[in-house]
Design an enzyme around this catalytic site. Structure first.
Site, PDB file in Angstrom:
ATOM      1  N   PHE A 473       0.809  -1.224   0.000  1.00 21.23           N
ATOM      2  CA  PHE A 473       0.000   0.000   0.000  1.00 21.23           C
ATOM      3  C   PHE A 473       0.842   1.273   0.000  1.00 21.23           C
ATOM      4  O   PHE A 473       0.554   2.210   0.733  1.00 21.23           O
ATOM      5  CB  PHE A 473      -0.984   0.002   1.182  1.00 21.23           C
ATOM      6  N   HIS A 474       1.869   1.313  -0.854  1.00 18.23           N
ATOM      7  CA  HIS A 474       2.747   2.477  -0.925  1.00 18.23           C
ATOM      8  C   HIS A 474       2.860   3.019  -2.354  1.00 18.23           C
ATOM      9  O   HIS A 474       3.963   3.231  -2.855  1.00 18.23           O
ATOM     10  CB  HIS A 474       4.148   2.126  -0.414  1.00 18.23           C
ATOM     11  N   PRO A 475       1.758   3.290  -3.061  1.00 17.97           N
ATOM     12  CA  PRO A 475       1.875   3.785  -4.433  1.00 17.97           C
ATOM     13  C   PRO A 475       2.411   5.213  -4.476  1.00 17.97           C
ATOM     14  O   PRO A 475       2.036   6.066  -3.667  1.00 17.97           O
ATOM     15  CB  PRO A 475       0.431   3.725  -4.951  1.00 17.97           C
TER      16      PRO A 475
END
Length: 539
Positions: A473-475
């Site tokens: 969850f690190h775009p």
């Protein structure tokens, strides 16, 4: 139609910082627009509530990617905050800045003013660390960062011991002088409650007469006078409204929504926009491109000794720890989902860590992919180890699905599309097996649950990675900062190329992904962006 000096689109990790700092002097009027609602929600403020908000539509965009060949055609679920505080209100709260080399690389890519020495003062400005200030940590900033040692599960000490047996040093502070080593994580929390940017930056500023916060305000389109951004159109509870900016508009809607809003407004790849019937204001091929994200893999183990499973699985355990949390703000419910971990090198010859590790003294074998429902763990004792390569080389993109501003965009992560990324994931998998074989851990492990001892060869491990690896969850990088306007979207002062009065300030402008969790660098970026904007106004 209301007029403001500045309009900030998105009350997330960067947007809340900007709204606070731009309105701080009282000189400028600021409008902050947030598509979601209030963060006054028990499951947001209680750290363990992460498991509740993970699939909660009222506070979460709940995006789905397109099927991805790199992970066996699977669709990834991407939770993103749709609430005051944005993803800082629903994330796992781990506070990690990244490696100094990450930011020095940003500078070397042509982004003057973004090297480690340039950004460290903004990290310190944002932070109040519960250990006090030093050369690396802040002591009087809005964002409180806490050490969790007093409530950590005893198995965290076994994890650290196992790491030391593998010759990884113990590091008591991943955000101190060096990042490398194994240790325990720090969280964005205070007094046992989540410290989102809404709590840290907006709550103290909410009474300012020059700051207006509008919730349930979904931005649909930027407004222009020629090539100057002059306002924003937004839908608020079914009513279309507009607001004008006398000075600047700052888009801080995140790595998914910022490129979407720019494209909806006519800033993006010209041919693609025309296909959707969108008039092109600025042909900017880089909008939505260069997408990067961390991909991780978990190994689950059945334990010979009690874990958090035995504390949180039974009804009486939930009741006891729930009462303890309400009365004292202590115990496992006051912690995030990841307690220990580290940053290590998986092979000789590397000049910096290439792998982030996670250790959780809990297991949940029946959870949906990516979810860690700590209040409903397995009935048996178990724990997990996780590994995530820090600097993936795969690149994806985000594109419009249609010209409808309420339609989710198409997300193509393009995971594991390079040999380097698969090699790193393979080394991460083998490293977790090495952890399991250490004296400190082997005595605790009854069995490996996933992937299981039947998975042994490189081919089997690769297949397991493609079938089980998931986003962390690190775009970032979908409105990339850089000097080349043919591929980059904003310059080193975060100004959108070809458009006056418009900046982007959030994770989408990261030139590359940082080595670790991304919330702390986004807060830093918000602080620095506010400083850049105010200095430009004064010049």
């Amino acid at each position: 139609m209301a007029d403001y000096d500045f309009i900030v689109v998105g009350a997330g990790s960067a947007g809340c910082v900007l709204a606070n700092r731009l309105s701080e002097s009282g000189k400028y009027s600021v409008l902050l627009l947030e598509a979601g609602g209030s963060d006054l929600n028990f499951w947001i403020w209680m750290p363990i509530g992460y498991g509740k908000t993970f699939y909660k539509k009222s506070v979460n965009w709940m995006y789905q990617t397109e099927p991805d060949p790199g992970i066996a055609g699977r669709v990834s679920y991407w939770p993103r905050g749709k609430v005051m505080g944005g993803s800082s209100s629903i994330n796992a709260m781990v506070y990690v800045r990244g490696q100094p080399e990450d930011f020095d690389e940003w500078r070397e890519m042509g982004n003057t003013g973004w090297g480690w020495e340039d950004v460290l003062p903004y990290f310190r400005k944002a932070e109040t660390n519960d250990r006090g200030a030093d050369d690396w940590r802040g002591g009087d900033g809005p964002l409180h960062v806490c050490t969790m040692d007093r409530d950590l599960h005893p198995l965290c000490a076994d994890f650290i011991q196992a790491g030391q047996e593998l010759q990884f040093p113990h590091n008591p502070d991943f955000n101190g002088e060096r990042q490398e080593g194994v240790g325990t994580y720090q969280n964005t929390a205070r007094d046992g409650m989540r410290m989102s940017t809404a709590r840290a930056y907006i709550r103290p500023a909410r009474s300012r007469p020059n700051l207006r916060v509008e919730t349930h305000a979904h931005a649909t389109k930027l407004l222009f006078d020629g090539t100057r951004a002059t306002g924003i159109a937004y839908s608020q509870r079914g009513t279309m409204k507009e607001a004008r900016a006398r000075r600047e508009i700052i888009v801080s809607a995140g790595a998914v929504n910022s490129p979407q809003l720019l494209q909806l407004s006519g800033i993006g790849p010209g041919a693609a926009l025309r296909e959707h019937g969108i008039e092109v204001v600025q042909d900017s091929p880089g909008v939505g491109q260069h997408l990067q994200d961390h991909l991780g893999i978990d190994y689950l183990f059945r334990s010979r000794v009690p874990t958090l499973n035995q504390q949180l699985r039974p009804w009486y355990g939930k009741l006891w720890h729930g009462m303890r949390y309400v009365l004292t703000r202590r115990g496992p419910l006051s912690l995030g989902v990841n307690q220990a971990g580290g940053f290590v090198r998986t092979r000789p010859g590397l000049n910096k860590p290439n792998m982030q590790l996670f250790f959780s003294p809990v297991s949940y074998t029946k959870a949906p992919p990516g979810k860690r429902p700590l209040m409903n763990p397995d009935a048996f004792p178990g724990f997990l180890l996780g590994a995530q390569p820090t600097r993936p080389t795969s690149r994806g993109h985000i594109a419009l699905r249609s010209a409808d501003p309420f339609a989710a965009p198409m997300i193509h992560p393009n995971y594991l599309s390079t040999d380097i990324d698969m090699q790193d994931m393979l080394e991460g998998s083998k490293l977790m097996r090495r952890f399991a074989e250490t004296p400190a851990f082997s005595k605790l492990i009854e069995a490996e649950i996933a992937p299981g001892p039947q998975v042994q060869t490189d081919e089997e491990l690769v297949a397991d990675i493609r079938n089980r690896a998931g986003t962390v969850f690190h775009p970032v990088s979908t409105c990339r900062m850089g000097p080349d306007r043919s591929t980059d979207v904003v310059d080193q002062r975060l100004r959108v190329y070809g458009i006056d009065g418009l900046r982007v300030a959030d994770a989408s402008v990261f030139p590359t992904l940082t080595s670790g969790n991304t919330n702390a660098p986004v807060v830093m970026l918000g602080e620095k962006a506010a400083d850049l904007i105010l200095k430009d106004q004064a010049s």
